[in-house]
Design an enzyme around this catalytic site. Structure first.
Site, PDB file in Angstrom:
ATOM      1  CG  HIS A  40      -2.130  -0.912   0.961  1.00  0.00           C
ATOM      2  ND1 HIS A  40      -3.420  -0.552   1.244  1.00  0.00           N
ATOM      3  CD2 HIS A  40      -2.206  -2.174   0.467  1.00  0.00           C
ATOM      4  CE1 HIS A  40      -4.235  -1.541   0.938  1.00  0.00           C
ATOM      5  NE2 HIS A  40      -3.517  -2.547   0.465  1.00  0.00           N
ATOM      6  CG  HIS A 160      -4.474 -11.345  -2.335  1.00  0.00           C
ATOM      7  ND1 HIS A 160      -4.251 -10.718  -3.547  1.00  0.00           N
ATOM      8  CD2 HIS A 160      -5.030 -10.412  -1.522  1.00  0.00           C
ATOM      9  CE1 HIS A 160      -4.683  -9.480  -3.466  1.00  0.00           C
ATOM     10  NE2 HIS A 160      -5.156  -9.263  -2.248  1.00  0.00           N
ATOM     11  CB  THR A 161      -0.053 -16.943  -1.074  1.00  0.00           C
ATOM     12  OG1 THR A 161      -0.035 -18.297  -0.650  1.00  0.00           O
ATOM     13  CG2 THR A 161       1.261 -16.295  -0.727  1.00  0.00           C
ATOM     14  CB  THR A 178      -3.971 -19.843   1.043  1.00  0.00           C
ATOM     15  OG1 THR A 178      -3.216 -19.274   2.113  1.00  0.00           O
ATOM     16  CG2 THR A 178      -3.789 -19.010  -0.217  1.00  0.00           C
ATOM     17  CG  ASP A 185       1.843 -21.800  -0.454  1.00  0.00           C
ATOM     18  OD1 ASP A 185       0.987 -20.970  -0.804  1.00  0.00           O
ATOM     19  OD2 ASP A 185       1.588 -22.724   0.348  1.00  0.00           O
TER      20      ASP A 185
END
Length: 190
Positions: A40, A160-161, A178, A185
């Site tokens: 951000h 976003h993992t 996840t 990952d």
């Protein structure tokens, strides 16, 4: 603020800050929010205007209150702890380094860190960051403004993992992206 003098002392300070960030991120299990802080802070970049970007401005009261930055005061507070031990380091370098260390601590790749960013308190207008609720055209417009391609957008989405959706921050249901939100990952893509 002028760019920091990147000399041997500054490099040594960066090394000590890296160790402190590693310990903090590991002990507080805060890698996802540190990754978000780095993104951000950098995500306001405008390639045509050469403005925004990874300059530490997210710490300003104005920018921190932007809706996309909800909850990031937590990460800014964590970084203040490290900054108090390493006052020579710019906030711009510190936030970027925190993001890199977050990826590394969670098993992601080692990322080269180019230091020497200068701080700014000049905040961009609200709305510079992507809002997934506005659809693909909006996402492309925001990322294209940064000079990124469709391939870059897909690759960055893999971040976003790490982490969970927090309804109070993103307005998405409080679910992990996840099965292991603290492991970097390929599972977000799967």
């Amino acid at each position: 603020m002028a760019a920091p003098l990147v000399d041997a002392d500054y490099r040594k300070e960066i090394g000590m800050a890296r160790r402190d960030l590693r310990a903090l991120i590991y002990s507080k299990q805060c890698a996802p929010i540190m990754l978000c802080l780095g993104w951000h802070n950098a995500g306001t970049y405008d390639a045509k205007m050469k403005t925004g970007g990874s300059n530490g401005s997210i710490r300003s009261g104005v920018e921190l209150k932007h809706s996309a930055n909800a909850g990031l005061e937590i990460a800014v507070g964590f970084c203040k702890e490290v900054k108090s031990k390493h006052p020579k380091i710019t906030y711009a370098d510190l936030y970027h380094l925190a993001c890199i260390v977050a990826v590394e601590v969670t098993g992601g790749p080692s990322i080269d860190f180019v230091l020497g960013r200068k701080d700014s308190l000049e905040s961009p207008e609200e709305g510079c960051l992507p809002d997934a609720r506005q659809g693909a055209k909006h996402l492309r417009d925001v990322f294209y403004r940064m000079g990124l391609s469709d391939k870059d957008i897909v690759a960055l989405s893999g971040g976003h993992t790490l982490g969970n959706a927090h309804k109070e921050r993103s307005r998405f249901e409080s679910l992990p992206w996840t099965t292991d939100p603290l492991k970097f990952d390929n599972s977000y893509f799967v």
